[in-house]
Design an enzyme around this catalytic site. Sequence first.
Site, PDB file in Angstrom:
ATOM      1  N   ASP A  53      -9.963  46.664 -10.353  1.00 26.17           N
ATOM      2  CA  ASP A  53     -10.312  46.992 -11.744  1.00 26.17           C
ATOM      3  C   ASP A  53     -11.330  48.136 -11.765  1.00 26.17           C
ATOM      4  O   ASP A  53     -11.758  48.554 -12.836  1.00 26.17           O
ATOM      5  CB  ASP A  53     -10.907  45.774 -12.471  1.00 26.17           C
ATOM      6  CG  ASP A  53     -12.283  45.438 -11.946  1.00 26.17           C
ATOM      7  OD1 ASP A  53     -12.471  45.478 -10.702  1.00 26.17           O
ATOM      8  OD2 ASP A  53     -13.191  45.156 -12.749  1.00 26.17           O
ATOM      9  N   ASP A 106     -13.906  42.595  11.636  1.00 31.21           N
ATOM     10  CA  ASP A 106     -14.061  43.799  10.820  1.00 31.21           C
ATOM     11  C   ASP A 106     -12.753  44.594  10.935  1.00 31.21           C
ATOM     12  O   ASP A 106     -12.267  44.819  12.049  1.00 31.21           O
ATOM     13  CB  ASP A 106     -15.240  44.622  11.359  1.00 31.21           C
ATOM     14  CG  ASP A 106     -15.567  45.805  10.464  1.00 31.21           C
ATOM     15  OD1 ASP A 106     -14.625  46.454   9.945  1.00 31.21           O
ATOM     16  OD2 ASP A 106     -16.762  46.091  10.286  1.00 31.21           O
ATOM     17  N   THR A 127      -5.335  37.618  -7.665  1.00 27.50           N
ATOM     18  CA  THR A 127      -6.385  37.303  -6.700  1.00 27.50           C
ATOM     19  C   THR A 127      -7.547  36.659  -7.471  1.00 27.50           C
ATOM     20  O   THR A 127      -7.573  36.670  -8.711  1.00 27.50           O
ATOM     21  CB  THR A 127      -6.887  38.569  -5.980  1.00 27.50           C
ATOM     22  OG1 THR A 127      -7.797  39.268  -6.832  1.00 27.50           O
ATOM     23  CG2 THR A 127      -5.738  39.486  -5.587  1.00 27.50           C
ATOM     24  N   GLU A 128      -8.512  36.159  -6.707  1.00 22.25           N
ATOM     25  CA  GLU A 128      -9.677  35.555  -7.362  1.00 22.25           C
ATOM     26  C   GLU A 128     -10.390  36.593  -8.245  1.00 22.25           C
ATOM     27  O   GLU A 128     -10.721  36.326  -9.409  1.00 22.25           O
ATOM     28  CB  GLU A 128     -10.626  35.040  -6.285  1.00 22.25           C
ATOM     29  CG  GLU A 128     -11.741  34.210  -6.855  1.00 22.25           C
ATOM     30  CD  GLU A 128     -12.856  33.961  -5.849  1.00 22.25           C
ATOM     31  OE1 GLU A 128     -12.715  34.338  -4.673  1.00 22.25           O
ATOM     32  OE2 GLU A 128     -13.878  33.413  -6.269  1.00 22.25           O
ATOM     33  N   LYS A 134     -21.971  54.605  -3.027  1.00 20.25           N
ATOM     34  CA  LYS A 134     -22.678  55.812  -2.542  1.00 20.25           C
ATOM     35  C   LYS A 134     -21.724  56.689  -1.720  1.00 20.25           C
ATOM     36  O   LYS A 134     -20.992  56.175  -0.871  1.00 20.25           O
ATOM     37  CB  LYS A 134     -23.856  55.404  -1.651  1.00 20.25           C
ATOM     38  CG  LYS A 134     -24.964  54.741  -2.442  1.00 20.25           C
ATOM     39  CD  LYS A 134     -26.169  54.453  -1.588  1.00 20.25           C
ATOM     40  CE  LYS A 134     -27.215  53.774  -2.459  1.00 20.25           C
ATOM     41  NZ  LYS A 134     -27.995  52.779  -1.765  1.00 20.25           N
ATOM     42  N   GLU A 181      -3.493  40.763   4.507  1.00 23.61           N
ATOM     43  CA  GLU A 181      -4.432  41.176   3.457  1.00 23.61           C
ATOM     44  C   GLU A 181      -5.755  41.498   4.128  1.00 23.61           C
ATOM     45  O   GLU A 181      -6.318  40.672   4.851  1.00 23.61           O
ATOM     46  CB  GLU A 181      -4.653  40.089   2.394  1.00 23.61           C
ATOM     47  CG  GLU A 181      -5.548  40.618   1.267  1.00 23.61           C
ATOM     48  CD  GLU A 181      -5.948  39.593   0.185  1.00 23.61           C
ATOM     49  OE1 GLU A 181      -6.628  39.997  -0.776  1.00 23.61           O
ATOM     50  OE2 GLU A 181      -5.602  38.407   0.329  1.00 23.61           O
ATOM     51  N   ASP A 203     -14.294  46.258  -1.676  1.00 17.91           N
ATOM     52  CA  ASP A 203     -15.670  46.613  -2.028  1.00 17.91           C
ATOM     53  C   ASP A 203     -15.750  48.116  -2.339  1.00 17.91           C
ATOM     54  O   ASP A 203     -15.237  48.930  -1.572  1.00 17.91           O
ATOM     55  CB  ASP A 203     -16.618  46.277  -0.870  1.00 17.91           C
ATOM     56  CG  ASP A 203     -16.699  44.779  -0.616  1.00 17.91           C
ATOM     57  OD1 ASP A 203     -16.600  44.008  -1.595  1.00 17.91           O
ATOM     58  OD2 ASP A 203     -16.850  44.374   0.547  1.00 17.91           O
TER      59      ASP A 203
HETATM   60  N1  SAM Z   1      -9.395  40.200  -1.976  1.00 20.96           N
HETATM   61  C1  SAM Z   1     -10.229  39.212  -2.618  1.00 20.96           C
HETATM   62  C2  SAM Z   1      -9.948  39.178  -4.097  1.00 20.96           C
HETATM   63  O1  SAM Z   1      -9.298  40.103  -4.610  1.00 20.96           O
HETATM   64  O2  SAM Z   1     -10.354  38.205  -4.766  1.00 20.96           O
HETATM   65  C3  SAM Z   1     -11.719  39.433  -2.305  1.00 20.96           C
HETATM   66  C4  SAM Z   1     -12.318  40.714  -2.820  1.00 20.96           C
HETATM   67  S1  SAM Z   1     -13.992  40.944  -2.239  1.00 20.96           S
HETATM   68  C5  SAM Z   1     -14.673  42.054  -3.412  1.00 20.96           C
HETATM   69  C6  SAM Z   1     -13.792  42.004  -0.840  1.00 20.96           C
HETATM   70  C7  SAM Z   1     -13.810  41.264   0.499  1.00 20.96           C
HETATM   71  O3  SAM Z   1     -13.486  42.183   1.530  1.00 20.96           O
HETATM   72  C8  SAM Z   1     -15.162  40.666   0.865  1.00 20.96           C
HETATM   73  O4  SAM Z   1     -15.029  39.285   1.120  1.00 20.96           O
HETATM   74  C9  SAM Z   1     -15.584  41.443   2.109  1.00 20.96           C
HETATM   75  O5  SAM Z   1     -16.328  40.659   3.021  1.00 20.96           O
HETATM   76  C10 SAM Z   1     -14.244  41.879   2.675  1.00 20.96           C
HETATM   77  N2  SAM Z   1     -14.330  43.108   3.491  1.00 20.96           N
HETATM   78  C11 SAM Z   1     -14.871  44.281   3.121  1.00 20.96           C
HETATM   79  N3  SAM Z   1     -14.786  45.195   4.116  1.00 20.96           N
HETATM   80  C12 SAM Z   1     -14.167  44.557   5.142  1.00 20.96           C
HETATM   81  C13 SAM Z   1     -13.808  44.963   6.463  1.00 20.96           C
HETATM   82  N4  SAM Z   1     -14.098  46.198   6.920  1.00 20.96           N
HETATM   83  N5  SAM Z   1     -13.188  44.052   7.250  1.00 20.96           N
HETATM   84  C14 SAM Z   1     -12.924  42.793   6.812  1.00 20.96           C
HETATM   85  N6  SAM Z   1     -13.254  42.350   5.573  1.00 20.96           N
HETATM   86  C15 SAM Z   1     -13.864  43.221   4.750  1.00 20.96           C
END
Ligand code: SAM
Length: 212
Positions: free
Chosen positions: A153, A95, A192-193, A121, A43, A117
Amino acid sequence: MRLRNITGARDIIAESEYVVQEPTEYKGRWKELFENNGELHIEVGMGKGKFLNEMARRNPHINYIGIEMYSSVLLRALQKMELDPLPNLRFLCIDARILPDVFEKGEVDHIYLNFSDPWPKDRHAKRRLPSRQFLERFDQILKADGRISFKTDNRDLFDFAVEELEPAGWKAEVITYDLHADEVLCEGNVMTEYEEKFSSKGNPICKYVIYR
Ligand code: SAM
C-alpha cells in the site's frame, strides 16, 4: 514488522520440524524435501505467515517456502502450523540476501513480495526487497519464465519498485494501483496480514507481476 524479542523463540525454531535448519544443504534438491515434483513458490519477508498458510491450503500441488529473518516473527507462523500442519509448507529463518546460496539457478517458480519494509532513507534503498540489488539475487534463483509478484500500500515504495524494473532488466506483466477495485486481477487474491490491516483503513493496494 518488529515484535518484542520472545524468550526462547530461537530455541523453538531450532527444534521445529517445519523449519529447514540447514537450508544450503538443500540447494538444487528442494523437491527431495517435499517428495514430489510440484512447483516451488517462495514468499520473501513472510511475517507471521498468514498469506502462505492460505496459499498452501488452497494449492496442495504447489510447494511453498516462507522466508523470514526474525525468529520472534517466524514463531507466529509455526504456532499456526502446529495447530494444523500442512505438508506443502516449510519455513527458513534467514536473511534473503543469502538466497542464491540456498536455491539453485532456476529452482524457484514464483517469488512473492508482500508489503516489504519500505526503508525510506535513500541510503538504505538496497535493503528494499524490490530493489535492483534484490532483483539481481532473485534473477539467480528464479526459473527462466518465472514471475515475481509484489503487493504494497506504500505508493513511494511501489513507484521506486517500478522504476527499478528497466535498469534491472525486468518487465511488467501486470501493474495496478488499486488491486481491490479490479475484479479480474483481484480474483483469487489471498490477503496478507498487512493487506487486511491497510486496506481496511481505505488504503489502495498496488501490485505488480514481473518477468524478464
Ligand atoms: N508479508 C507479510 C504481510 O504482508 O503481512 C509481512 C510484511 S512485514 C512489513 C515485512 C517482513 O519482511 C518483516 O517480518 C521482516 O522481518 C521481513 N524481512 C524484511 N527484510 C527481510 C530480509 N532481507 N530477509 C528476510 N525477511 C525480511
